[in-house]
Scaffold this active site. Structure first.
Site, PDB file in Angstrom:
ATOM      1  N   ASP A  37       0.577   5.058   1.883  1.00 16.70           N
ATOM      2  CA  ASP A  37      -0.187   5.538   3.037  1.00 16.70           C
ATOM      3  C   ASP A  37      -1.280   6.539   2.648  1.00 16.70           C
ATOM      4  O   ASP A  37      -1.025   7.533   1.959  1.00 16.70           O
ATOM      5  CB  ASP A  37       0.749   6.223   4.052  1.00 16.70           C
ATOM      6  CG  ASP A  37       1.674   5.227   4.741  1.00 16.70           C
ATOM      7  OD1 ASP A  37       1.298   4.049   4.866  1.00 16.70           O
ATOM      8  OD2 ASP A  37       2.779   5.642   5.148  1.00 16.70           O
TER       9      ASP A  37
ATOM     10  N   HIS B 138       0.844  -1.203   0.000  1.00 13.23           N
ATOM     11  CA  HIS B 138       0.000   0.000   0.000  1.00 13.23           C
ATOM     12  C   HIS B 138       0.876   1.249   0.000  1.00 13.23           C
ATOM     13  O   HIS B 138       2.066   1.208   0.331  1.00 13.23           O
ATOM     14  CB  HIS B 138      -0.906   0.036   1.245  1.00 13.23           C
ATOM     15  CG  HIS B 138      -0.141   0.220   2.519  1.00 13.23           C
ATOM     16  ND1 HIS B 138       0.631  -0.774   3.082  1.00 13.23           N
ATOM     17  CD2 HIS B 138       0.011   1.300   3.333  1.00 13.23           C
ATOM     18  CE1 HIS B 138       1.210  -0.330   4.178  1.00 13.23           C
ATOM     19  NE2 HIS B 138       0.853   0.941   4.352  1.00 13.23           N
TER      20      HIS B 138
ATOM     21  N   ARG C 225       4.958   6.493  14.107  1.00  7.86           N
ATOM     22  CA  ARG C 225       5.096   7.095  12.773  1.00  7.86           C
ATOM     23  C   ARG C 225       4.628   8.543  12.802  1.00  7.86           C
ATOM     24  O   ARG C 225       3.575   8.851  13.355  1.00  7.86           O
ATOM     25  CB  ARG C 225       4.248   6.298  11.780  1.00  7.86           C
ATOM     26  CG  ARG C 225       4.541   6.640  10.343  1.00  7.86           C
ATOM     27  CD  ARG C 225       3.716   5.786   9.410  1.00  7.86           C
ATOM     28  NE  ARG C 225       2.470   6.460   9.069  1.00  7.86           N
ATOM     29  CZ  ARG C 225       1.446   5.889   8.447  1.00  7.86           C
ATOM     30  NH1 ARG C 225       1.495   4.611   8.103  1.00  7.86           N
ATOM     31  NH2 ARG C 225       0.363   6.584   8.171  1.00  7.86           N
TER      32      ARG C 225
ATOM     33  N   HIS D 269       4.695   0.199   0.331  1.00 11.34           N
ATOM     34  CA  HIS D 269       5.410  -0.623   1.301  1.00 11.34           C
ATOM     35  C   HIS D 269       4.513  -1.714   1.848  1.00 11.34           C
ATOM     36  O   HIS D 269       3.286  -1.666   1.721  1.00 11.34           O
ATOM     37  CB  HIS D 269       6.033   0.224   2.424  1.00 11.34           C
ATOM     38  CG  HIS D 269       5.079   1.107   3.155  1.00 11.34           C
ATOM     39  ND1 HIS D 269       4.601   2.285   2.637  1.00 11.34           N
ATOM     40  CD2 HIS D 269       4.517   0.989   4.384  1.00 11.34           C
ATOM     41  CE1 HIS D 269       3.796   2.858   3.505  1.00 11.34           C
ATOM     42  NE2 HIS D 269       3.712   2.083   4.572  1.00 11.34           N
TER      43      HIS D 269
HETATM   44  C1  SIN Z   1       2.962   1.418   7.820  1.00  8.42           C
HETATM   45  O1  SIN Z   1       3.271   2.598   7.914  1.00  8.42           O
HETATM   46  O2  SIN Z   1       2.208   1.009   6.956  1.00  8.42           O
HETATM   47  C2  SIN Z   1       3.586   0.420   8.787  1.00  8.42           C
HETATM   48  C3  SIN Z   1       4.934   0.064   8.290  1.00  8.42           C
HETATM   49  C4  SIN Z   1       5.654  -0.862   9.221  1.00  8.42           C
HETATM   50  O3  SIN Z   1       5.162  -1.149  10.318  1.00  8.42           O
HETATM   51  O4  SIN Z   1       6.744  -1.305   8.859  1.00  8.42           O
END
Ligand code: SIN
Length: 291
Positions: A118, A116, A280, A265
């Site tokens: 973000d 995906h 994050r 990612h």
């Molecule tokens: C995310 O921001 O989608 C999570 C990424 C992660 O936990 O590595």
């Protein structure tokens, strides 16, 4: 305000030496570890410009051995723009500018477990995110894969590129937040917005394949069956082409800063029943994605 980077470097030709630091590449075209920058200390304008340049060049920057409190993490984010508030924050208590990414043996899901980009349901999705992981699974595992969506576009055949150019697709927050995470939507529902299927990066001018399995519901103007077939073909392309990817193997106190406009990612949940913890910060985009 940062300078933009016109054009592109060929894979293997991207700079590894900037004015204030060097980087160690993870692959020839995506992902680099930045050496000897302390993100907890105030950054000079020259360092911030170098980080911005390296981030445009490498798309994913990894900073090891960082010791940041939340204010320092947010201050680093603010060097690149205003901070984003996640649409699911109505459910959480705590700092609205920090998204907690916590997985334990009791977790029904782990955030981002699937390819995906973000929050593409937003009208102006975040331009980048900085995930600071402080706890990694004792068993190992818990890496994050990142895919280069410039290269994903470039590797398509010319007839498919011509077909996709000019199309738009709908990105719907209810798909992950209700469908996968079973959250209760805020009043008025989660955001749902239309974006071009092929966008152009505002900092480099390069074209990007801009649909993702996390949020994209359908391509506008195609029948349901046509849209499903095209999206599934594109998602297979991303998920079955390792050449597009780099892999970030986290250690405690690693911060990874990715360009959300030209990457996808996938957080790999391969460490059940062990735990992983990170926080994050995301940076608000400054314009809608355009073709
Ligand atoms: C995310 O921001 O989608 C999570 C990424 C992660 O936990 O590595």
């Amino acid at each position: 305000m940062f300078n933009t980077r016109d054009g592109q470097f060929d894979a293997g030709q991207i700079p590894t030496r900037y004015r204030t630091f060097e980087v160690q590449s993870l692959t020839p075209h995506i992902g680099a570890e930045v050496q000897h920058v302390d993100l907890g200390a105030p950054l000079s304008n020259e360092q911030a410009q170098d980080i911005h340049d390296a981030w445009l060049d490498w798309k994913v920057l990894v900073f090891r051995d960082q010791h940041l409190d939340r204010d320092q993490h947010k201050a680093f984010g603010r060097r690149f723009g205003r901070l984003h508030v996640h649409p699911m924050q109505h459910q959480y208590k705590g700092d609205p500018e920090i998204l907690t990414v916590k997985t334990t043996a009791k977790s029904p899901y782990t955030a981002g477990d699937g390819w995906h980009t973000d929050v593409t349901c937003d009208p102006v999705p975040p331009l980048g995110s900085m995930l600071y992981v402080t706890e990694t699974p004792e068993s190992g595992g818990g890496d994050t894969l990142f895919a280069d969506m410039y290269l994903a576009y470039e590797l398509l055949s010319d007839p498919i590129k011509a077909f996709l150019d000019g199309l738009t697709a709908v990105h719907d927050g209810a798909i992950p937040y209700v469908g996968s995470y079973k959250s209760t939507p805020p009043e008025g529902g989660y955001p749902r917005n239309e974006h071009p299927v092929v966008t152009r990066h505002p900092g480099t001018g390069r074209k990007i394949l801009y649909v993702n399995q996390g949020f994209t519901s359908h391509i506008v103007g195609l029948s349901r069956a046509e849209s499903r077939a095209v999206l599934d073909m594109l998602y297979r392309h991303i998920a079955s082409t390792p050449r597009l990817w780099c892999r970030v193997a986290w250690e405690p106190n690693t911060l990874t800063f990715w360009d959300n406009r030209c990457t996808q990612h996938h957080a790999v949940w391969d460490y059940y029943p062990h735990s992983r913890y990170g926080e994050r910060v995301s940076i608000l985009g400054d314009r809608r994605p355009t073709a």
